[in-house]
Design an enzyme around this catalytic site. Structure first.
Site, PDB file in Angstrom:
ATOM      1  NE  ARG A  47     -10.301 -10.703  -6.577  1.00 25.33           N
ATOM      2  CZ  ARG A  47     -10.521 -11.743  -6.908  1.00 25.33           C
ATOM      3  NH1 ARG A  47      -9.807 -12.920  -6.769  1.00 25.33           N
ATOM      4  NH2 ARG A  47     -12.052 -12.343  -7.403  1.00 25.33           N
ATOM      5  CB  ILE A  48      -9.173 -10.018 -13.195  1.00 28.19           C
ATOM      6  CG1 ILE A  48      -7.843  -9.877 -13.528  1.00 28.19           C
ATOM      7  CG2 ILE A  48     -10.185  -9.802 -14.476  1.00 28.19           C
ATOM      8  CD1 ILE A  48      -7.238 -11.100 -14.452  1.00 28.19           C
ATOM      9  CG  LEU A  49     -11.578  -4.872 -10.601  1.00 27.06           C
ATOM     10  CD1 LEU A  49     -11.512  -3.418 -10.836  1.00 27.06           C
ATOM     11  CD2 LEU A  49     -11.837  -5.185  -9.222  1.00 27.06           C
ATOM     12  CB  THR A 107     -12.766   0.225 -19.008  1.00 24.59           C
ATOM     13  OG1 THR A 107     -11.476  -0.173 -19.741  1.00 24.59           O
ATOM     14  CG2 THR A 107     -12.877   1.808 -19.159  1.00 24.59           C
ATOM     15  CG  HIS A 125      -0.236  -0.907 -15.531  1.00 25.58           C
ATOM     16  ND1 HIS A 125      -0.613  -2.286 -15.049  1.00 25.58           N
ATOM     17  CD2 HIS A 125       0.618  -1.283 -16.712  1.00 25.58           C
ATOM     18  CE1 HIS A 125       0.147  -3.376 -15.658  1.00 25.58           C
ATOM     19  NE2 HIS A 125       0.983  -2.378 -16.645  1.00 25.58           N
ATOM     20  N   GLY A 137       0.737  -1.141  -0.007  1.00 30.73           N
ATOM     21  CA  GLY A 137      -0.096  -0.081  -0.125  1.00 30.73           C
ATOM     22  C   GLY A 137       0.611   1.252   0.005  1.00 30.73           C
ATOM     23  CD  GLU A 188      -9.338  -4.179 -23.665  1.00 33.44           C
ATOM     24  OE1 GLU A 188      -8.410  -4.719 -24.477  1.00 33.44           O
ATOM     25  OE2 GLU A 188     -10.116  -3.094 -24.371  1.00 33.44           O
ATOM     26  CG  LEU A 189      -5.812  -6.318 -16.880  1.00 35.31           C
ATOM     27  CD1 LEU A 189      -6.326  -6.127 -15.468  1.00 35.31           C
ATOM     28  CD2 LEU A 189      -5.017  -7.781 -17.011  1.00 35.31           C
ATOM     29  CG  ASP A 190      -3.498  -3.074 -16.859  1.00 37.00           C
ATOM     30  OD1 ASP A 190      -4.026  -2.787 -15.867  1.00 37.00           O
ATOM     31  OD2 ASP A 190      -2.792  -4.191 -16.768  1.00 37.00           O
TER      32      ASP A 190
END
Ligand code: GRF
Length: 211
Positions: free
Chosen positions: A88-90, A138, A106, A12, A140-142
């Site tokens: 986590r993938i959302l 969104t 990122h 963190g 779509e990852l990154d």
């Protein structure tokens, strides 16, 4: 005051940078982790910030976890949700629910190197510049609309760790600044691109101390 909820999974340090920036008009309403043993959670607690832990392992599916997580987040009535090393993938529903009010950082100059191991991959490709990107989230990852980027040089004797440390120092400057811009109402998405009304000049140059 705008309520900001920060999601973490580990140390963190970006969350700490945002808290320690003491941004005007920002209330850090809660820090939430999917891992109860996240070091950042203990730190936030020590600061007197509300903390919550919700393990994804207690849920049968990604969608079920995300729905429970959203319920907890929404108790804090967030104006902004900040992903700070939230590993986590959302789900699409979760992303839709917070569309236009959820940011991620990122550790690469997107759209290069989405996903994991960004520094190893940048070194393997022989990149001369590396950096970090803050973007709206969104499904779509990154890939969401990019808000700000900061670049650093890749040095000849860099390891993934030394490059990561140089990029992380930039993250700690870029993310609080971006949260401040969002809270001030300066970020607008037009045709999938972010316009920053407060900072029309190049954000990377700003972070490298030239702006
Ligand atoms: C950072 O490098 C961030 O860019 C990535 O995950 C890392 C989190 O680090 N998304 P920390 O937990 O903020 O220290």
């Amino acid at each position: 005051m705008k309520n900001v909820v920060i999601l973490i999974s580990g140390r963190g340090s970006n969350m700490q940078a945002i808290v320690q920036a003491r941004l005007p008009e920002v209330h850090i309403a809660a820090v939430i982790s999917n891992r109860a043993d996240a070091a950042g959670l203990a730190w936030a607690q020590e600061q007197g910030i509300a903390t919550e832990a919700l393990s994804h392992k207690d849920f049968p599916s990604r969608e079920a976890f995300d729905a429970a997580l959203a319920q907890i987040i929404d108790r804090y009535q967030p104006d902004l949700v900040v992903l700070a090393g939230f590993m986590r993938i959302l789900s699409a529903d979760f992303c839709r629910h917070y569309a236009g009010r959820m940011l991620n950082i990122h550790p690469s100059l997107l759209p290069a190197f989405t996903g994991l191991d960004t520094h190893e991959r940048a070194l393997a490709e022989g990149c001369k510049l590396a950096g970090c990107t803050v973007h709206f989230v969104t499904a779509e990852l990154d890939h969401g609309p990019m808000v700000a980027q900061a670049a650093v040089p890749v040095l000849a004797d860099d390891t993934a760790d030394s490059l990561a440390a140089r990029v992380l120092a930039c993250e700690h400057r870029l993310y609080p600044q971006t949260v401040a811009d969002f809270v001030a109402g300066c970020l607008h998405i037009e045709n999938g691109k972010v316009i920053n009304r407060r900072r029309p000049s190049d954000a990377a140059a700003y972070v490298l101390g030239q702006g």
